[in-house]
Every structure is written in structure tokens, then in C-alpha cells.
Design a protein around this motif. Sequence first.
Motif, PDB file in Angstrom:
ATOM      1  N   ILE A  40       5.417   1.542  12.782  1.00 52.17           N
ATOM      2  CA  ILE A  40       5.059   1.283  11.393  1.00 52.17           C
ATOM      3  C   ILE A  40       5.636   2.378  10.495  1.00 52.17           C
ATOM      4  CG2 ILE A  40       3.157   1.010   9.771  1.00 52.17           C
ATOM      5  CD1 ILE A  40       3.507  -1.278  11.755  1.00 52.17           C
ATOM      6  N   LYS A  41       6.251   1.968   9.383  1.00 47.15           N
ATOM      7  CA  LYS A  41       6.839   2.929   8.454  1.00 47.15           C
ATOM      8  C   LYS A  41       5.950   3.213   7.248  1.00 47.15           C
ATOM      9  CE  LYS A  41      10.545   3.107  10.957  1.00 47.15           C
ATOM     10  NZ  LYS A  41      10.795   4.288  11.807  1.00 47.15           N
ATOM     11  N   ALA A  42       4.997   2.338   6.980  1.00 53.57           N
ATOM     12  CA  ALA A  42       4.143   2.564   5.816  1.00 53.57           C
ATOM     13  C   ALA A  42       2.848   1.780   5.975  1.00 53.57           C
ATOM     14  CB  ALA A  42       4.846   2.154   4.525  1.00 53.57           C
ATOM     15  N   VAL A  43       1.791   2.289   5.348  1.00 48.01           N
ATOM     16  CA  VAL A  43       0.503   1.614   5.265  1.00 48.01           C
ATOM     17  C   VAL A  43       0.104   1.561   3.791  1.00 48.01           C
ATOM     18  CG1 VAL A  43      -1.949   1.689   5.838  1.00 48.01           C
ATOM     19  CG2 VAL A  43      -0.255   2.321   7.563  1.00 48.01           C
ATOM     20  N   ILE A  44      -0.210   0.363   3.319  1.00 48.46           N
ATOM     21  CA  ILE A  44      -0.669   0.185   1.935  1.00 48.46           C
ATOM     22  C   ILE A  44      -2.168  -0.078   1.974  1.00 48.46           C
ATOM     23  CG2 ILE A  44      -0.435  -1.176  -0.172  1.00 48.46           C
ATOM     24  CD1 ILE A  44       2.400  -1.881   0.806  1.00 48.46           C
ATOM     25  N   HIS A  45      -2.915   0.841   1.445  1.00 51.58           N
ATOM     26  CA  HIS A  45      -4.375   0.767   1.477  1.00 51.58           C
ATOM     27  C   HIS A  45      -4.879   0.250   0.133  1.00 51.58           C
ATOM     28  CE1 HIS A  45      -8.471   1.835   2.638  1.00 51.58           C
ATOM     29  NE2 HIS A  45      -8.617   2.378   1.433  1.00 51.58           N
ATOM     30  N   ILE A  46      -5.519  -0.934   0.168  1.00 50.39           N
ATOM     31  CA  ILE A  46      -6.110  -1.516  -1.043  1.00 50.39           C
ATOM     32  C   ILE A  46      -7.624  -1.340  -0.943  1.00 50.39           C
ATOM     33  CG2 ILE A  46      -6.337  -3.588  -2.455  1.00 50.39           C
ATOM     34  CD1 ILE A  46      -3.768  -4.626  -1.216  1.00 50.39           C
ATOM     35  N   PRO A  47      -8.225  -0.571  -1.826  1.00 47.01           N
ATOM     36  CA  PRO A  47      -9.659  -0.255  -1.695  1.00 47.01           C
ATOM     37  C   PRO A  47     -10.551  -1.422  -2.118  1.00 47.01           C
ATOM     38  CG  PRO A  47      -8.781   0.734  -3.678  1.00 47.01           C
ATOM     39  CD  PRO A  47      -7.605   0.103  -2.976  1.00 47.01           C
ATOM     40  N   VAL A  48     -11.814  -1.310  -1.792  1.00 45.72           N
ATOM     41  CA  VAL A  48     -12.790  -2.328  -2.218  1.00 45.72           C
ATOM     42  C   VAL A  48     -12.909  -2.322  -3.746  1.00 45.72           C
ATOM     43  CG1 VAL A  48     -14.100  -2.237  -0.071  1.00 45.72           C
ATOM     44  CG2 VAL A  48     -14.675  -0.660  -1.935  1.00 45.72           C
ATOM     45  N   HIS A  49     -13.350  -3.458  -4.290  1.00 43.14           N
ATOM     46  CA  HIS A  49     -13.521  -3.620  -5.746  1.00 43.14           C
ATOM     47  C   HIS A  49     -12.202  -3.448  -6.493  1.00 43.14           C
ATOM     48  CE1 HIS A  49     -17.669  -3.520  -4.651  1.00 43.14           C
ATOM     49  NE2 HIS A  49     -17.722  -2.207  -4.479  1.00 43.14           N
ATOM     50  N   PHE A  50     -11.104  -3.823  -5.857  1.00 41.04           N
ATOM     51  CA  PHE A  50      -9.780  -3.679  -6.477  1.00 41.04           C
ATOM     52  C   PHE A  50      -9.689  -4.530  -7.745  1.00 41.04           C
ATOM     53  CE2 PHE A  50      -5.347  -5.281  -6.777  1.00 41.04           C
ATOM     54  CZ  PHE A  50      -4.701  -4.093  -7.025  1.00 41.04           C
ATOM     55  N   GLU A  51     -10.008  -5.812  -7.630  1.00 44.97           N
ATOM     56  CA  GLU A  51      -9.905  -6.707  -8.795  1.00 44.97           C
ATOM     57  C   GLU A  51     -10.962  -6.372  -9.845  1.00 44.97           C
ATOM     58  OE1 GLU A  51      -8.962 -11.371  -9.187  1.00 44.97           O
ATOM     59  OE2 GLU A  51     -10.883 -10.925  -8.211  1.00 44.97           O
ATOM     60  N   ARG A  52     -12.191  -6.034  -9.406  1.00 46.08           N
ATOM     61  CA  ARG A  52     -13.257  -5.712 -10.359  1.00 46.08           C
ATOM     62  C   ARG A  52     -12.887  -4.505 -11.216  1.00 46.08           C
ATOM     63  NH1 ARG A  52     -19.042  -3.601  -8.348  1.00 46.08           N
ATOM     64  NH2 ARG A  52     -17.809  -1.665  -8.280  1.00 46.08           N
ATOM     65  N   ASN A  53     -12.273  -3.499 -10.583  1.00 46.27           N
ATOM     66  CA  ASN A  53     -11.858  -2.312 -11.345  1.00 46.27           C
ATOM     67  C   ASN A  53     -10.765  -2.647 -12.352  1.00 46.27           C
ATOM     68  OD1 ASN A  53     -13.658  -0.741  -9.934  1.00 46.27           O
ATOM     69  ND2 ASN A  53     -12.144  -0.008  -8.438  1.00 46.27           N
ATOM     70  N   LEU A  54      -9.880  -3.597 -11.988  1.00 45.89           N
ATOM     71  CA  LEU A  54      -8.822  -3.986 -12.921  1.00 45.89           C
ATOM     72  C   LEU A  54      -9.406  -4.596 -14.195  1.00 45.89           C
ATOM     73  CD1 LEU A  54      -6.021  -5.531 -10.655  1.00 45.89           C
ATOM     74  CD2 LEU A  54      -5.827  -3.519 -12.113  1.00 45.89           C
ATOM     75  N   TYR A  55     -10.390  -5.466 -14.037  1.00 47.51           N
ATOM     76  CA  TYR A  55     -10.941  -6.176 -15.202  1.00 47.51           C
ATOM     77  C   TYR A  55     -11.985  -5.364 -15.954  1.00 47.51           C
ATOM     78  CZ  TYR A  55      -8.510 -10.414 -13.786  1.00 47.51           C
ATOM     79  OH  TYR A  55      -7.531 -11.327 -13.486  1.00 47.51           O
ATOM     80  N   LYS A  56     -12.744  -4.521 -15.242  1.00 44.68           N
ATOM     81  CA  LYS A  56     -13.792  -3.753 -15.913  1.00 44.68           C
ATOM     82  C   LYS A  56     -13.300  -2.392 -16.399  1.00 44.68           C
ATOM     83  CE  LYS A  56     -17.926  -5.799 -13.860  1.00 44.68           C
ATOM     84  NZ  LYS A  56     -19.211  -5.525 -13.160  1.00 44.68           N
ATOM     85  N   LEU A  57     -12.487  -1.745 -15.584  1.00 39.42           N
ATOM     86  CA  LEU A  57     -12.008  -0.407 -15.947  1.00 39.42           C
ATOM     87  C   LEU A  57     -10.559  -0.421 -16.445  1.00 39.42           C
ATOM     88  CD1 LEU A  57     -13.443   1.571 -12.860  1.00 39.42           C
ATOM     89  CD2 LEU A  57     -14.513   1.193 -15.115  1.00 39.42           C
ATOM     90  N   ASN A  58      -9.909  -1.584 -16.363  1.00 37.67           N
ATOM     91  CA  ASN A  58      -8.504  -1.741 -16.758  1.00 37.67           C
ATOM     92  C   ASN A  58      -7.543  -0.910 -15.901  1.00 37.67           C
ATOM     93  OD1 ASN A  58      -9.208  -3.506 -18.819  1.00 37.67           O
ATOM     94  ND2 ASN A  58      -9.451  -1.836 -20.312  1.00 37.67           N
TER      95      ASN A  58
END
Length: 368
Positions: free
Chosen positions: A94-112
Motif C-alpha cells: 500500500i502506498k497511501a491511506v486516506i482516512h475519512i473521519p466520522v461526521h464527515f458530511e455533518r461537519n461540511l454542512y454545519k461547520l462548512n
Amino acid sequence: MRKLWVFIRKEFLHVFRDQRTLIIMFGLPFIQILLFGFALTTEVKNVEIIISDYANDTASRELSRRIAATSNFIVHHKKIPQSLLDSEFKKGKIKAVIHIPVHFERNLYKLNSSDIQIITDGTEPNTAKSIIQYISAITAQQTQDMNKLSVSFMRIEPEIRMMFNEEQNGSVNFVPGVLALILMIICTALTSVAVVREKELGTMEILLVSPFQPWLVLVAKAVPYLVLSLFNFAFILVLAITVLEVPIMGSMVLLTLESLLFILTSLLFGLVISTIAQTQQQALLISMMGLLLPTIIFTGFIFPLENMPIFFQWISNLIPAKWYYIIVKNIMLKGLDFNYVWKETLILVIMSIVLLGVSIKRFKIRLE
């Protein structure tokens, strides 16, 4: 053994009297390690990465889909905790790991704003930087598309981390590659003319009537170059540490022993060529021109092997420098022990045994 030592001494005198040989052996590494260390760049395709999606919401799935849709990556979906990242990268696949945290979409809409973490293998910094650029471009495009449908401005902020190379030193990839390239080409080229030179100078008759068995002649031919190649190896390491500031994370003893094995393999490769070629020019042409491009192309430190068709990936398995490059990278840059490089070591041992058998069998005890 006394007779063998006399013959080895003669070979050492031949080497030290030939200034061109010394220039090739010590001048060429100095020039190449500087050029390769500072001048080369690479691009990547078909790189295997892991998307660790802990959110599993609409926005995170869309980001995963966009990344998987490109030809640059082969995506594996797997949740990896931070504590297991080190062991995952040490496997070397493996050359890379992309870590997407919990509440990813919620933070986008609530915290922008929402973060993702891009963790790459820093032992291949050019590949890592390309991966970061590609992922950053994809996240920027998704952010732009989402903002078209939203009244507020949202952004996805990548957090970058390079495993085993936090300083993002671009030279750490090329030092193992150049080390493999230099030792392979120089050792093979110098020993390839060893037997042929005796024929051209007319001294082969003396060797053939001497009480030496063929394998002793070949051993005596290889020993001086083996010793000088070890000094060459040390010279390159000093340059890497002092000039390019490349650290040695693993065992120096293990690295030296593995280098000794690779040098021996390269010397035996040259001896096989010397039993085939009829003139020194022919031997140098085969060893220098015939091996230079395959070693550069199929080692993997300049052109990623993942980009190549399967047929050429199979051909790369026949190049000793490929396996040595993997060994040096794992020991020198990742600090791994023998348990992680025993397969590559076994392959080099098998290659050495086969090459030794071929060189002894093809060594002619009669002049043609």
C-alpha cells in the motif's frame, strides 16, 4: 590457498594500475548520486491505496467514488485504526491511506469544513507527492461541485502525513535506487572484461597451464572487485548521509550483508558475460549498454513497476537490482529487520548459485 592468494594479489595490482577502472569505480558513483538525487521526478499510475471511511455517509462515499474512478489508483476499502498504520505500510504493498473521519458530511454542512487525512509512504517521496496532488485535486473538485448546490461555502481540508519521511526529503527514494544501479552496472562491467582481457593480452595460456581449477581462476578474478565494491558501497552511503541527509533507520550490519550478497550476484553476472564475450569492447557493450536501461527501467525507483504491463513486470523479476532495491529501501528507510526481506534475499541467493554454475560451466579450459 597460497596459490590462490598469489593470483588474487596479481588481480589487485591489475586494478590499481588501471586508472580508468578506478575512475569508473569511484568517480561515476559520485556524479550519479548527485544527479539522481537532485534531478529526477516521477509520476504514478495504478497505485494501490486504502480508503478508511469511518463516516460512510453520502459525501464520503462520493469522495471514495471519485478517487476510485481515476486510473491513478487501485482502491481498497478497509477501516484501519491509527495504531495499525505502521504495520500496514511496512508490508510494502500500500502506498497511501486516506482516512475519512466520522461526521464527515455533518461537519461540511454545519461547520462548512471537514478534514480528511492523507497518509503516504514517504520512502517514495515523488510517488507520495503525486498521490497528495491527485487526492487534493479530487477533493477540491468535489468541494467546488458541492458549493454550486449550497448557499454556504464548504471546503474539504486534507491533512498530509508522510510515513518514514516526515521531512519530505526527495532524495530518500533515489539513494537506494542509485545504490542498486551503480553496484549492478559497475560490478558487472568490471568483471565482464576480467577473463576477456586475459585472452586479448595473451596471458590466458599461462592461466590454462597453471595448476588452477577453473573455479579458482574465477574466484581470484572476482575477489579484488568484491573488496573494492564494498569500499564503493561505503563511499555511496557516506555521500547519502552527509550530502543528501538520508537517514539509515535499520541495521547497518544487515544492510552491509545484503549489499555483499548483491555485489556477489553482480560480479557473477559479469563473469558469465566474460565467458561469452570475445573482446573487451564486446563485454563492456553487453554489460554497460545491455544492462543499463533494463536496470533503470525495471528496478522501480524511477518508473513505477505498477505502470507497466504484466509481461514487463514479470521480466523485472529477472533483474537482481529490483530485489536489492526493495531490500535497501526496507532496511535503510523503514528500519525493517530480516523477517521482512528474507524472500528477496533468497531470490538473490538463488540467482548467485545459478550464475556461479553457469560461469564455471562456460569457462573454457582450452583456447579457441
